[in-house]
Each structure stands twice: as structure tokens, then as C-alpha cells.
Design an enzyme around this catalytic site. Structure first.
Site, PDB file in Angstrom:
ATOM      1  CG  ASP A  94      10.740 -31.902  22.039  1.00 53.28           C
ATOM      2  OD1 ASP A  94       9.946 -30.734  22.104  1.00 53.28           O
ATOM      3  OD2 ASP A  94      11.640 -32.402  22.227  1.00 53.28           O
ATOM      4  CB  SER A  95       9.571 -27.353  19.856  1.00 50.57           C
ATOM      5  OG  SER A  95       9.914 -27.131  21.221  1.00 50.57           O
ATOM      6  N   GLY A  96      12.417 -28.831  20.091  1.00 46.10           N
ATOM      7  CA  GLY A  96      13.825 -28.714  20.441  1.00 46.10           C
ATOM      8  C   GLY A  96      13.822 -28.164  21.809  1.00 46.10           C
ATOM      9  N   GLY A  97      12.757 -27.800  22.152  1.00 49.01           N
ATOM     10  CA  GLY A  97      12.641 -27.303  23.722  1.00 49.01           C
ATOM     11  C   GLY A  97      13.384 -28.486  24.761  1.00 49.01           C
ATOM     12  CG  ASP A 148       9.412 -25.802  26.045  1.00 46.82           C
ATOM     13  OD1 ASP A 148       9.992 -26.208  25.198  1.00 46.82           O
ATOM     14  OD2 ASP A 148       9.137 -26.213  27.151  1.00 46.82           O
ATOM     15  CD  GLN A 202       8.916 -25.896  30.866  1.00 47.05           C
ATOM     16  OE1 GLN A 202       9.409 -25.866  31.979  1.00 47.05           O
ATOM     17  NE2 GLN A 202       9.244 -26.444  29.997  1.00 47.05           N
ATOM     18  N   GLY A 229       9.017 -29.548  31.657  1.00 48.73           N
ATOM     19  CA  GLY A 229       9.962 -29.237  32.743  1.00 48.73           C
ATOM     20  C   GLY A 229      10.062 -30.107  34.003  1.00 48.73           C
ATOM     21  CG  ASP A 279       7.448 -38.049  25.623  1.00 42.89           C
ATOM     22  OD1 ASP A 279       8.641 -38.156  25.553  1.00 42.89           O
ATOM     23  OD2 ASP A 279       7.054 -37.106  26.055  1.00 42.89           O
ATOM     24  CB  CYS A 317       4.290 -60.820  28.649  1.00 46.52           C
ATOM     25  SG  CYS A 317       4.238 -59.519  27.575  1.00 46.52           S
ATOM     26  CB  CYS A 319       4.741 -59.523  23.922  1.00 46.07           C
ATOM     27  SG  CYS A 319       6.387 -60.359  24.378  1.00 46.07           S
ATOM     28  CB  CYS A 322       6.325 -63.167  26.657  1.00 45.63           C
ATOM     29  SG  CYS A 322       7.305 -61.871  27.443  1.00 45.63           S
ATOM     30  CG  HIS A 348       8.839 -57.877  27.147  1.00 47.09           C
ATOM     31  ND1 HIS A 348       7.729 -58.589  27.371  1.00 47.09           N
ATOM     32  CD2 HIS A 348       9.332 -57.360  28.358  1.00 47.09           C
ATOM     33  CE1 HIS A 348       7.418 -58.350  28.719  1.00 47.09           C
ATOM     34  NE2 HIS A 348       8.233 -57.567  29.169  1.00 47.09           N
TER      35      HIS A 348
HETATM   36 ZN   LIG Z   1       6.286 -60.277  26.565  1.00 44.15          ZN
END
Ligand SMILES: [Zn+2]
Length: 388
Positions: A94-97, A148, A202, A229, A279, A317, A319, A322, A348
Site C-alpha cells: 500500500d502507498s500510505g494512502g 492517493d 476515488q 475509498g 485484502d 473445514c 484445516c 479443525c 483457521h
Molecule cells: Zn478450520
């Protein structure tokens, strides 16, 4: 230099797309892609072996946080962020925006960039258009973001327009600066391949401003475009309308990034609007607060009803958590304030996100995502029902 994203398949009944994102060392990563947030070079509670074991090859880090701590000098001395942290995958910075929004009380916007008083020791920092790009090249980022002006909402239309126009002026300048400083910084750094630069749209919750922003940013030479934004204080309906408006208007041949999104249900919604990249801090942050995601909504592990519950966090799940631990045990760890509950819930939750996006991708490739996602979307919203 070719593009860094290519289309594999398009869904029949929605705007959803499956594709491949190419990192600077030539690794191809399937999209739609969720990027875990490793803010200052660490994915909290995990180490990189955990992250790799979960199947992630790519994470997001924040320029502002890395510049404040450990600082550019340390990163330079240690050979870039990958060598400093030991992360072998790719990085988007990220740019800091975003901190223009999240640290609104600690910054002032100037025509040539942003001045911050940092949250650690109160030092003064000046993020110019050039220094922000150079910092990201010094890190050795695969994907850099433009600086931005991210407007917190609600805000007056005049303010949103002013911030958007400054974002456009900065985008023009940064797109022009990039090719030259990319060459010089790459030589210093010694990394292979070509780092990429993404621009940011934006325009708040105003449809006409969003259209204008897409038109301006699309005309510049970016490697991908992001919608910024959103998730900054607008209502649910505004979020959904603006995300749905912008997705299909973004250039078809480039990666489309919806920044800061989101909850699992929001990811499915956004994928249906044609976005490829996401993200969000939610899966990791909520894990540390004792929340786990399931196919039937979120679960608060502290809840008394899980006291003797021998089932895993999510019965569907697969994982490692789990397969080994009951809700009863995880609740016990949480009440003891053992650090291990935060790690186990983070593992998880990140597995859950990756699995959700893998399932979504398979539906897109099969051409039936548009039929599949609405039911999943409804089930994922809210808290887990009694009995699940
Ligand atoms: Zn799990």
C-alpha cells in the site's frame, strides 16, 4: 513488457472472472485472490512457514508502517523486505494512502504529498509522490500502489471531488515518474523482474465521480487498477452500489483490485461484480479477538454454549486446527488468555478465506458462479445459528 494479469475464464451469469496474476519472478498466482495483511512485515501470531503451509504465496504490507518501523535504512541494509523478513512469496505494498484516512488526525495533505506525525514516537514524515514510489521499490515490492487521497465518509461532495481531483493529479505525475525511477531503483536492489504499479480510483459514493475517476485512471499507463475509498464509513447500500458500478467499468485486460474488502460474504459479492484482488485485516484481527469464520457465519469462541462442544470450529473445514481441536478446547485457551488461541484461530480463518476463494474460482471456471454465490452469501452473513 507485457501485462501482469491474464484471463482464464469468465462466468456465464455474473461479471466474475478467473485469471492469473504474475509476480516479478514469474510466479503465476490464481485469481480471485485474497491477500492477508502483514502490516509491518509480520502476519501477526504466525510465521512464514505457517503462511506458506496455508497455501498463500502473496501478502500485503503497508508502506507507512514499514517506513516508520523498522525504517528504510534497515530495510536497505538487509537487502529489501523479502530478505529482511524471510518471506519468499510476493508482496503488494500500500502507498500510505489508507493512512491518509485512518490517521486523519495525524496528517496534513499538501499539493506534493502527505505529511504525517507518526503514531509511535511522534516523528514528522513527508511522503511525496516520488518518495512513496521509491520506498516501495526499496522494499522490493512486486506490486506498488500510487499515493492517493482516501476520503473518509460521510463527507460533503465538494470535499470528495477535491480529494479525487488531487488523486488524479498525483496519479498522472506518478504514472509519468514510474518508468524512470523503477529502472534506477531496480539496479540498486538487484531483484529480478519488473515491479508493477497500480492506480487507485476515488470518488466516494457519487456515481458520476466514480465514472470520471475510472475514465481518468484508465487513460494512464498503470499495470492494474484498484477501487479505493470504500469500507471507510459509507452505508451497506452505498458500498454495494458503488462496487457494482465500478467493477465492470474497469479495463477488462487488467487486474481489478477492491481495496480493504472484506468479510467472506462481501468477497463473494465483489467477485460477482468482476473484481480479482482483495485484502482485509478481518480474518486475522477477528481471530485475535476470539472470532472464527464458518460456512454459516461467525462464531465467538467465548460463548458459554461452546463450553463442552466437542465439534471443530467449522464441521466442514479441513484445516489443521479443525482436524485436531474442539471448540471446547479453543474456548478454554481463550479464557486462559493463552497466546495459542489467537494463532489457532488465525490459522483457521486464513484457511477458511483461501478455501472460500478456491471454491469460488472453481465455480467461475465451471461457469456457474452466478448461480452458486447468492446462497453462500446469505449463509455467511451474521453470527452462526444455534446448533451449527
Ligand atoms: Zn478450520
Amino acid at each position: 513488457v507485457g501485462g501482469c494479469w491474464e484471463l482464464e475464464a469468465r462466468d456465464g451469469a455474473s461479471e466474475a472472472r478467473a485469471g492469473w496474476l504474475t509476480t516479478r519472478d514469474g510466479t503465476r498466482i490464481p485469481t480471485p485472490l485474497f491477500q492477508p495483511v502483514a502490516t509491518a512485515g509480520s502476519l501477526r501470531t504466525l510465521d512464514w512457514r505457517d503462511v506458506q503451509a496455508l497455501g498463500y504465496k502473496h501478502v500485503l504490507m503497508n508502506t507507512y508502517h514499514l517506513v516508520v518501523r523498522p525504517g528504510l535504512d534497515v530495510i536497505k541494509q538487509t537487502g529489501g523486505v523479502k530478505s529482511f523478513t524471510g518471506w519468499r512469496g510476493s508482496i503488494l505494498t500500500d502507498s500510505g494512502g489508507y493512512q491518509v484516512y485512518s490517521l486523519a488526525a495525524r496528517r496534513s495533505i499538501k499539493p506534493d504529498g502527505v505529511r504525517f506525525i507518526d503514531h509511535v514516537e511522534g516523528q514528522r514524515w513527508h511522503f511525496t509522490l516520488e518518495s512513496t514510489l521509491r520506498a516501495q521499490l526499496t522494499f522490493g515490492s512486486d506490486f506498488a500502489m500510487c499515493l492517493d487521497v482516501c476520503t473518509g465518509l460521510p463527507a460533503a461532495r465538494t470535499r470528495v471531488r477535491r480529494d479525487m481531483e488531487l488523486t488524479h493529479a498525483w496519479a498522472r505525475e506518478q504514472a509519468a515518474l514510474w518508468p524512470e525511477i523503477r529502472e534506477t531503483a531496480s539496479i540498486v536492489h538487484g531483484d529480478s523482474g519488473t515491479p508493477r504499479l497500480f492506480g487507485i480510483i476515488q470518488g466516494g459514493v457519487h456515481d458520476d465521480l466514480r465514472r470520471e475517476s475510472i475514465e481518468v485512471l484508465s487513460s494512464l499507463s498503470f499495470d492494474g487498477l484498484a477501487v479505493g475509498g470504500l469500507a471507510v464509513g459509507e452505508g451497506r447500500e452505498d458500498f454495494k452500489r458503488v462496487a457494482a458500478l465500478c467493477g465492470p467499468l474497469l479495463p477488462e485486460g487488467q487486474v481489478r483490485y477492491l481495496m480493504g474488502i472484506g468479510e467472506p460474504a462481501d468477497l463473494l459479492f465483489a467477485i460477482a461484480q468482476g473484481y480479482d484482488l482483495f485484502d482485509c485485516v478481518q480474518p486475522t484481527r477477528l481471530a485475535r479477538h476470539g472470532y472464527a469464520y464458518t460456512r454459516q457465519g461467525k462464531l465467538a469462541i467465548k460463548h458459554a454454549r461452546f463450553t463442552g462442544d466437542e465439534r471443530p470450529l467449522d464441521p466442514s473445514c479441513r484445516c489443521s486446527v479443525c482436524r485436531s481441536h474442539s471448540r471446547a478446547y479453543l474456548r478454554h485457551l481463550f479464557l486462559l488468555k493463552e497466546h495459542s488461541y489467537a494463532k489457532l484461530l488465525t490459522l483457521h480463518n486464513l484457511y477458511f478465506y483461501r478455501n472460500l476463494l478456491n471454491r469460488a474460482r472453481r465455480r467461475i471456471v465451471a461457469g456457474n458462479y452466478g448461480k452458486w454465490w447468492p446462497r453462500q452469501y446469505r449463509a455467511l452473513q451474521g453470527m452462526v445459528p444455534e446448533g451449527y
